[in-house]
Design a protein around this motif. Structure first.
Motif, short mmCIF file in Angstrom:
data_model
loop_
_atom_site.label_atom_id
_atom_site.label_comp_id
_atom_site.label_asym_id
_atom_site.label_seq_id
_atom_site.Cartn_x
_atom_site.Cartn_y
_atom_site.Cartn_z
N ASP A 11 -13.81 -0.27 -17.25
CA ASP A 11 -13.40 -0.77 -19.11
C ASP A 11 -12.70 0.10 -19.43
OD1 ASP A 11 -12.75 -1.42 -21.54
OD2 ASP A 11 -14.90 -1.13 -22.29
N TYR A 12 -10.97 -0.09 -19.05
CA TYR A 12 -10.81 0.64 -20.07
C TYR A 12 -9.70 0.83 -21.33
CZ TYR A 12 -6.85 -2.97 -18.79
OH TYR A 12 -6.25 -4.21 -18.44
N ALA A 13 -10.13 -0.42 -21.69
CA ALA A 13 -9.00 -0.55 -22.92
C ALA A 13 -10.56 -0.11 -24.21
CB ALA A 13 -10.00 -2.60 -23.25
N ASN A 14 -11.72 0.07 -24.00
CA ASN A 14 -12.66 0.04 -25.23
C ASN A 14 -12.90 1.91 -24.72
OD1 ASN A 14 -13.09 -1.44 -27.01
ND2 ASN A 14 -13.59 -2.76 -24.83
N PRO A 15 -13.07 2.70 -25.76
CA PRO A 15 -13.56 4.60 -25.41
C PRO A 15 -15.06 4.42 -25.05
CG PRO A 15 -13.13 3.95 -28.18
CD PRO A 15 -12.89 1.99 -27.61
N ASP A 20 -24.48 7.69 -19.97
CA ASP A 20 -24.27 7.30 -18.36
C ASP A 20 -22.76 6.88 -17.62
OD1 ASP A 20 -26.75 7.47 -17.99
OD2 ASP A 20 -27.04 4.69 -18.44
N LEU A 21 -21.89 6.58 -18.65
CA LEU A 21 -20.31 5.68 -18.24
C LEU A 21 -19.56 7.52 -18.20
CD1 LEU A 21 -20.20 2.60 -18.97
CD2 LEU A 21 -20.71 3.68 -16.90
N PHE A 22 -19.81 8.15 -18.89
CA PHE A 22 -19.16 9.58 -19.33
C PHE A 22 -19.03 9.96 -18.51
CE2 PHE A 22 -18.18 13.23 -21.38
CZ PHE A 22 -17.06 12.83 -22.83
N ALA A 23 -17.96 11.01 -17.96
CA ALA A 23 -17.36 11.82 -17.19
C ALA A 23 -16.87 13.10 -17.56
CB ALA A 23 -16.18 11.67 -15.50
N GLY A 24 -16.79 14.00 -16.95
CA GLY A 24 -16.73 15.78 -17.28
C GLY A 24 -16.48 15.84 -19.01
N PRO A 277 -7.95 9.68 -17.59
CA PRO A 277 -8.78 8.86 -17.74
C PRO A 277 -8.68 7.26 -17.95
CG PRO A 277 -9.30 10.71 -19.82
CD PRO A 277 -8.58 10.61 -18.73
N TYR A 278 -7.71 7.30 -18.64
CA TYR A 278 -7.52 5.77 -19.50
C TYR A 278 -6.76 5.51 -17.97
CZ TYR A 278 -5.05 2.26 -20.93
OH TYR A 278 -3.59 0.97 -20.87
N GLU A 279 -6.21 6.07 -17.70
CA GLU A 279 -5.13 5.66 -16.00
C GLU A 279 -6.68 5.27 -14.93
OE1 GLU A 279 -1.26 6.91 -15.02
OE2 GLU A 279 -1.47 8.29 -16.39
N1 LIG Z 1 -15.02 11.60 -20.46
C1 LIG Z 1 -14.10 9.94 -19.49
N2 LIG Z 1 -15.31 9.84 -18.45
C2 LIG Z 1 -14.64 7.87 -18.65
N3 LIG Z 1 -13.91 7.32 -18.45
C3 LIG Z 1 -13.42 8.19 -19.86
C4 LIG Z 1 -13.31 9.32 -20.60
N4 LIG Z 1 -12.12 9.57 -21.37
C5 LIG Z 1 -11.60 8.21 -21.61
N5 LIG Z 1 -12.03 6.92 -20.91
C6 LIG Z 1 -11.53 6.56 -20.71
O1 LIG Z 1 -9.90 6.69 -21.32
C7 LIG Z 1 -9.61 5.52 -21.86
C8 LIG Z 1 -8.99 5.92 -23.79
O2 LIG Z 1 -9.97 6.84 -24.10
P1 LIG Z 1 -10.68 7.07 -25.69
O3 LIG Z 1 -11.50 7.75 -25.47
O4 LIG Z 1 -9.82 5.74 -26.35
O5 LIG Z 1 -9.26 8.03 -25.75
P2 LIG Z 1 -8.39 8.06 -27.21
O6 LIG Z 1 -9.11 7.94 -28.18
O7 LIG Z 1 -8.23 9.98 -26.85
O8 LIG Z 1 -6.66 7.10 -27.44
C9 LIG Z 1 -11.35 4.28 -22.39
O9 LIG Z 1 -11.42 3.12 -22.40
C10 LIG Z 1 -12.39 5.15 -20.50
O10 LIG Z 1 -11.49 3.85 -20.54
#
Ligand SMILES: Nc1ncnc2c1ncn2[C@@H]1O[C@H](COP(=O)(O)OP(=O)(O)O)[C@@H](O)[C@H]1O
Ligand SMILES: [Mg+2]
Length: 735
Positions: A11-15, A20-24, A277-279
């Motif tokens: 899901d690149y559209a939502n934070p 479980d999905l959060f990396a690094g 991470p977004y990309e």
């Molecule tokens: N730690 C992370 N692990 C996995 N995906 C992440 C992480 N941080 C951001 N992303 C990805 O990047 C995208 C943008 O993150 P977001 O937190 O909305 O950025 P920002 O608030 O800085 O604009 C999210 O949709 C998510 O897919």
């Protein structure tokens, strides 16, 4: 595997919301945890600022901060600002409502007449409605402010004190898009005075890069109180790896089953996305989609994938209207190379630094004259701005992604692409040095030492070497010891280790990397022609590349191992356990079972884990030791909550029980394993090896099979148990 029915987990559209999905972000999370740990009802307020580029992952990190605060039992209130919230009355009114809501939910808030206090009532008072016996002062002050009066800071403070007292726990206010208030001195100064007088609060502000800059310009008195945390792209391959793996795991998928070449894709994503991470999510979304719709047989990062990504971007984001993109689409290959090179360390490196880091990996495809010519052309056409030596590329993240994709599409996939990036010079130089060394040692029995990051220093390494040399009876304080451990393990415990320190210096910046090899291979880097050629290239450009080899005699491995097991810290133990696990696969494939058992047992001593215990169970099972197999299998069941892995352990335990003649227990274990899997959207679990029973000569025999799907194996095993039971009862009745 029925893949088309699954939801796309990328899901690149939502934070990110779930851990479980959060990396690094290990370092960032530990700094946040530290500030949170300082908070207490009688402690002065804490401040955290999460700042970074758009889509760097700020909101996701803010979500994790909220989770960390909740884990500690704190009350958390959340505020997502919009432009209209920037004036002090709106800002504090909104923050106040959020806190009322949070405290109300946590402990229940009542007026003296027993009425519940909710954000709704508060809002009504703020809009002028009178309430008798209301214990709070601030809502009325807001009503007056809206009517043209002044906002009372005292009323706010009194209420916040009251709320903190009611909560009995620290209150954490999390504000997203906080850059919207960063240039409001009235808001900032109030936030600061509140902070200096209030106890039991933590304020966490997340906002774009200019958040701190603006605060420092407008009101630097506040800045000193902040713990600033910069949210940047991922710097480590391991983080990219996690970012790709976790969403797949959430569906119960193993990344190795989803990708043709998982590690290769992770490496490519690292440079293709600049670690953003977004990309990464965006690319993976597209790869997953192509796999789901049957375009590819697995997830692959091919030119076709890049085209699809570009198409998605073109469909959604007015590509034609963007000047940078239109310009790039008209460029020749050489121009594209030059543009990317020029922008490979935006706002950080000088032109000479960029050129040097480019040439260190090999002869460039364009000459310096050509590069300079292109650069002048880009500046003249306003494609690029160069300000006081710093290169800027106008446009947003979307443009920059597009430039990288378009470039790769045009120039093919070069070995060491140097694309648009925000790496600082030292990081860029370190990465290019790493690439150069990879090429130099390609056919040699030498490896690059793993490191924590591009910032690891020679001093870090030396303190580890000193520890291994003395094995002192105290904690292994050096956090980098795991890297030397890995070198020793991967060289299969040599008598001495050769470590070559390679330093590359240009214009006062030095990058350092290390190589290691067994002493018996006696590799001298400075004698390799490819390395000499690289030294020559560096010298010709006014830089320097040096290498120095150290030979380190090692203490006997069992002593080193026992010392590490006793003294290493938790993070290092985890890494060292992982290293033995990786190695256990390699030696198993070589057919060395005793060495496999040794690696697995050592891994388990470093850190008890499901995988070590389960694999030990399996080896004992195959080796004809069912009692030991049962023991390890039971340990492994206790070490996992994951349905698939638990089912596998239950299966192994059941096979041990069959061997021990405990059929009823085996049947029960198999039924539980089947139950674990039945609840998953994708129950398939292809195990590398599995011991599978079959019926032969009136009895059960076992056979080791590669790549077996567990649900099928469980069914077969249940049939077999049934057969033995029937066979036994038939024998009893005929006797
Ligand atoms: N730690 C992370 N692990 C996995 N995906 C992440 C992480 N941080 C951001 N992303 C990805 O990047 C995208 C943008 O993150 P977001 O937190 O909305 O950025 P920002 O608030 O800085 O604009 C999210 O949709 C998510 O897919
Ligand atoms: Mg955000």
């Amino acid at each position: 595997m029925e893949i088309s029915a699954l939801r796309n987990p990328f899901d690149y559209a939502n934070p990110v919301r779930s851990g479980d999905l959060f990396a690094g972000r290990q370092v960032e999370l530990s700094r946040i945890s530290y500030v949170l740990d300082q908070a207490a009802p009688d402690q002065p307020a804490g401040y955290i600022a999460l700042h970074g580029q758009r889509a760097a992952g700020k909101t996701s990190l803010l979500n994790m901060t909220q989770a960390l605060a909740r884990q500690r039992g704190y009350v958390t209130a959340r505020l997502d600002l919009v432009p209209a919230d920037a004036d002090p009355v709106s800002f504090f009114a909104k923050a106040y409502e959020a806190i009322i809501g949070a405290v109300g939910e946590a402990v229940g808030l009542t007026a003296s007449d027993g009425r519940k206090i909710t954000p709704r009532i508060v809002r009504r008072v703020m809009h002028g409605e009178k309430q008798d016996d209301f214990p709070l002062e601030f809502p009325e002050s807001v009503a007056q402010a809206w009517a043209g009066g002044r906002l009372s800071e005292m009323a706010l403070r009194a209420d916040l004190e009251y709320l903190a007292e009611q909560a009995g726990q620290p209150i954490v206010l999390l504000v997203d898009e906080a850059q919207l208030v960063a240039d409001r001195k009235d808001v900032l100064s109030m936030l600061r005075t509140l902070g200096t007088q209030l106890c039991g609060y933590v304020f966490v502000l997340a906002g774009t890069t200019d958040l701190l800059v603006r605060i420092s310009e407008v009101f630097d008195a506040l800045l000193r109180q902040f713990e600033p945390i910069k949210v940047e792209q991922f710097n480590e391959v391991a983080d990219v790896h996690n970012c790709v793996m976790r969403p797949l795991r959430s569906l119960g998928l193993d990344p190795h089953d989803c990708f043709e070449d998982f590690h290769g894709v992770v490496q490519d994503l690292m440079s293709l996305t600049d670690g953003n991470p977004y990309e990464i999510q965006f690319f993976c979304h597209v790869m997953f989609h192509r796999w789901q719709s049957g375009v590819t047989s697995k997830m692959v990062l091919s030119p076709g994938t890049l085209d699809s990504v570009r198409e998605v971007m073109e469909a959604g984001g007015q590509v034609q209207d963007r000047p940078l993109i239109s310009a790039v689409r008209k460029m020749s290959v050489d121009e594209l190379v030059a543009l990317n090179l020029l922008c490979s360390s935006l706002e950080s490196s000088t032109i000479d630094e960029l050129w040097f880091s480019h040439c260190i990996t090999g002869a460039p495809s364009i000459s310096r004259e050509a590069f300079d010519g292109f650069r002048d052309g880009f500046v003249a056409k306003r494609i690029v701005e160069i300000d006081d030596g710093a290169v800027r590329l106008p446009g947003d993240l979307f443009d920059h992604i597009y430039v990288r994709l378009w470039t790769l599409n045009k120039i093919g996939q070069p070995r060491h692409p140097q694309l648009v990036s925000r790496y600082r010079f030292r990081a860029l130089l370190t990465r290019r040095l790493e690439y150069a060394l990879e090429d130099v040692i390609a056919d040699q029995p030498v490896r690059l030492l793993s490191t924590c990051c591009y910032g690891m220093t020679q001093d870090n390494l030396e303190s580890c070497l000193a520890l291994l040399d003395t094995l002192p009876d105290s904690a292994a304080e050096s956090a980098r010891i795991q890297f030397l451990h890995e070198a020793i393990v991967r060289c299969r415990f040599p008598a001495a280790l050769d470590v070559t320190v390679v330093e590359c210096t240009y214009a006062g910046t030095t990058a350092v990397r290390w190589l290691y090899a067994r002493d018996v291979d006696d590799i001298e880097l400075t004698e390799l022609p490819a390395f000499r050629a690289a030294c020559e290239r560096a010298r010709a450009l006014g830089g320097e590349l040096r290498a120095e080899r150290l030979r380190l005699p090692l203490k006997p491995w069992p002593d080193v191992r026992d010392w590490l097991v006793k003294h290493a810290g938790p993070v290092e133990r985890n890494a060292m356990a992982g290293c033995h696990l990786t190695e256990s696969f390699d030696v198993y494939v070589d057919g060395d079972v005793p060495a496999t058992v040794e690696h697995l047992s050592t891994a388990f001593r470093f850190e008890p884990s499901w995988i070590a215990a389960n694999n030990l169970a399996y080896l004992a099972l195959v080796g004809g030791e069912p009692t030991s197999a049962l023991d390890w299998a039971e340990k492994s069941i206790a070490l996992t909550d994951e349905p698939k892995t638990r089912a596998l352990s239950r299966y192994n335990a059941a096979m041990a029980l069959v061997k021990l003649g405990e059929l009823a227990k085996a049947r029960q274990g198999l039924a539980e394993a089947a139950d674990d899997l039945a609840r998953l959207p994708v129950p398939d679990y292809f195990c590398r090896f599995l011991l599978v029973p079959h019926w032969a000569d009136g009895g059960i025999e076992f056979e080791e099979k590669p790549r077996v799907n567990l649900p099928g194996a469980i069914e077969t095993a249940l049939d077999m148990v049934g057969l033995i039971e029937r066979h036994a009862s038939m024998r009893r009745s005929t006797e």
